[in-house]
Structures are given as structure tokens and as C-alpha cells.
Design a protein around this motif. Structure first.
Motif, PDB file in Angstrom:
ATOM      1  N   LYS A 117       0.755  -1.211  -0.078  1.00 18.49           N
ATOM      2  CA  LYS A 117      -0.141  -0.073  -0.033  1.00 18.49           C
ATOM      3  C   LYS A 117       0.932   1.291  -0.149  1.00 18.49           C
ATOM      4  O   LYS A 117       0.530   2.219  -0.701  1.00 18.49           O
ATOM      5  N   ILE A 118       2.058   1.170   0.686  1.00 19.03           N
ATOM      6  CA  ILE A 118       2.839   2.270   0.793  1.00 19.03           C
ATOM      7  C   ILE A 118       3.481   2.698  -0.567  1.00 19.03           C
ATOM      8  O   ILE A 118       3.746   3.628  -1.073  1.00 19.03           O
ATOM      9  N   ALA A 119       3.879   1.561  -1.337  1.00 15.89           N
ATOM     10  CA  ALA A 119       4.549   1.683  -2.634  1.00 15.89           C
ATOM     11  C   ALA A 119       3.380   2.213  -3.633  1.00 15.89           C
ATOM     12  O   ALA A 119       3.741   3.094  -4.585  1.00 15.89           O
ATOM     13  N   LYS A 120       2.279   1.836  -3.304  1.00 16.61           N
ATOM     14  CA  LYS A 120       1.104   2.278  -4.342  1.00 16.61           C
ATOM     15  C   LYS A 120       0.923   3.960  -4.102  1.00 16.61           C
ATOM     16  O   LYS A 120       0.596   4.690  -5.039  1.00 16.61           O
ATOM     17  N   ALA A 121       1.185   4.143  -2.691  1.00 14.86           N
ATOM     18  CA  ALA A 121       0.926   5.544  -2.336  1.00 14.86           C
ATOM     19  C   ALA A 121       2.069   6.344  -2.912  1.00 14.86           C
ATOM     20  O   ALA A 121       1.796   7.594  -3.615  1.00 14.86           O
ATOM     21  N   ASP A 122       3.263   5.882  -3.243  1.00 17.46           N
ATOM     22  CA  ASP A 122       4.465   6.500  -3.615  1.00 17.46           C
ATOM     23  C   ASP A 122       4.312   6.642  -5.165  1.00 17.46           C
ATOM     24  O   ASP A 122       4.439   7.713  -5.659  1.00 17.46           O
ATOM     25  N   ALA A 123       3.673   5.894  -5.771  1.00 18.26           N
ATOM     26  CA  ALA A 123       3.624   5.882  -7.143  1.00 18.26           C
ATOM     27  C   ALA A 123       2.498   7.012  -7.509  1.00 18.26           C
ATOM     28  O   ALA A 123       2.504   7.599  -8.483  1.00 18.26           O
ATOM     29  N   ALA A 124       1.385   6.895  -6.759  1.00 14.48           N
ATOM     30  CA  ALA A 124       0.490   7.955  -6.826  1.00 14.48           C
ATOM     31  C   ALA A 124       0.932   9.291  -6.638  1.00 14.48           C
ATOM     32  O   ALA A 124       0.484  10.325  -7.259  1.00 14.48           O
ATOM     33  N   LYS A 129       2.513  14.633  -8.480  1.00 14.56           N
ATOM     34  CA  LYS A 129       3.516  15.785  -8.618  1.00 14.56           C
ATOM     35  C   LYS A 129       4.025  15.907 -10.101  1.00 14.56           C
ATOM     36  O   LYS A 129       4.076  17.075 -10.579  1.00 14.56           O
ATOM     37  N   GLN A 130       4.028  14.927 -11.016  1.00 13.92           N
ATOM     38  CA  GLN A 130       4.161  15.046 -12.357  1.00 13.92           C
ATOM     39  C   GLN A 130       2.900  15.900 -12.965  1.00 13.92           C
ATOM     40  O   GLN A 130       3.087  16.662 -13.719  1.00 13.92           O
ATOM     41  N   SER A 140       7.407  24.377  -8.772  1.00 12.82           N
ATOM     42  CA  SER A 140       7.205  23.093  -8.091  1.00 12.82           C
ATOM     43  C   SER A 140       5.786  23.183  -7.657  1.00 12.82           C
ATOM     44  O   SER A 140       5.250  24.050  -7.266  1.00 12.82           O
ATOM     45  N   PRO A 141       5.161  21.616  -7.602  1.00 11.11           N
ATOM     46  CA  PRO A 141       3.653  21.516  -7.220  1.00 11.11           C
ATOM     47  C   PRO A 141       3.640  22.193  -5.797  1.00 11.11           C
ATOM     48  O   PRO A 141       4.414  21.977  -4.879  1.00 11.11           O
ATOM     49  N   ALA A 142       2.424  22.615  -5.670  1.00  8.46           N
ATOM     50  CA  ALA A 142       2.242  23.045  -4.255  1.00  8.46           C
ATOM     51  C   ALA A 142       2.029  21.831  -3.321  1.00  8.46           C
ATOM     52  O   ALA A 142       1.613  20.816  -3.559  1.00  8.46           O
ATOM     53  N   GLY A 143       2.194  22.078  -2.154  1.00  6.97           N
ATOM     54  CA  GLY A 143       2.399  21.118  -1.004  1.00  6.97           C
ATOM     55  C   GLY A 143       3.466  20.204  -1.132  1.00  6.97           C
ATOM     56  O   GLY A 143       3.205  19.159  -0.503  1.00  6.97           O
TER      57      GLY A 143
END
Length: 146
Positions: A117-124, A129-130, A140-143
């Protein structure tokens, strides 16, 4: 450089301009052409527009790719929101039960499940950000903490 004799004495009788034709400077320079300047400016603006169009097209393509990644798996956005809870739950895994729901889990399987789930969260998060960068490539993206 000027192909003049070296000046050894700067006294007034040996003025620095001796041997220089004052009219040569005016003869050598080309007259200013408004039409030429206008054409140069038009050419520059055309090249600038093409360059900006390429940049915009690339950013649009990047934004579409990021959106596709996020819409292919709607659970990704939910996982981003749950990330902090999942990380904390991973720290609290002890024994054969989930620390959040107290449901029975084998500890190794639960840890693997939470890490996925953490890996999926990283991908999302990366896709978000992209997307933000593709939408506004100037900053840069906000937040994101930058």
C-alpha cells in the motif's frame, strides 16, 4: 588592433586621434533599417511561438499520461490519503493481528500488505507531482515541501 603607431607620449601634440579618419567610422557603419528590424523581430517571434508550442504540447502529453495513471487505478488516490495511517500501522504490527481492526493476520503477510500500500501511495504521489508540474511547469507543485 587599430594598426597605428604605438603612443609613447600622451602630450597634447601627440593626440590619441592622430592617424584616425573620423569619417571612416560613419562610413563603415550600416544605416539602421526599420524594415530589417521589423523582419528580424517577426522572425524571432515566430521562432519563439514554435518553441512555446513544443513546450506546451510536451506538458500536455505529460499531464495526460499522469491523469491516465491515476484514473487507471482509482484506489491510488485513496491510498495517498491513507499513507500516514498505513505507515503508522506498519510500525505497530505486533503479533498476528492488525493494529487497526484487530482482525487476525499473519504478521509477515500484514507487513507485506502494508508495504504494498505504501508503494502504491508512492506511485500515486509521483503521478500527482508530475501532473502538477505538467499543469504549471514554471514552479514546483504546491504542497510538496519545496
Amino acid at each position: 588592433m587599430l594598426k597605428l603607431d604605438p603612443v609613447a607620449d600622451l602630450a597634447p601634440e601627440n593626440a590619441l586621434k592622430v592617424g584616425i579618419n573620423p569619417d571612416a567610422e560613419h562610413e563603415a557603419s550600416q544605416p539602421f533599417s526599420k524594415l530589417g528590424a521589423k523582419n528580424d523581430l517577426a522572425s524571432f517571434l515566430k521562432r519563439l511561438a514554435v518553441s512555446q508550442e513544443i513546450t506546451i504540447t510536451g506538458a500536455k502529453s505529460d499531464a495526460v499520461a499522469a491523469l491516465a495513471q491515476l484514473t487507471d487505478d482509482p484506489a491510488l488516490l485513496r491510498v495517498v490519503k491513507q499513507r500516514a495511517l498505513v505507515e503508522r500501522g506498519l510500525e505497530l504490527v505486533e503479533g498476528d493481528a492488525c493494529p487497526l481492526c484487530d482482525g487476525p493476520w499473519e504478521m509477515a503477510l500484514l507487513a507485506t500488505h502494508l508495504q504494498e500500500k505504501i508503494a502504491k501511495a508512492d506511485a500515486a504521489s509521483t503521478a500527482l507531482k508530475q501532473l502538477a508540474l505538467a499543469i504549471d511547469p514554471r514552479g514546483s507543485p504546491a504542497g510538496d515541501g519545496a
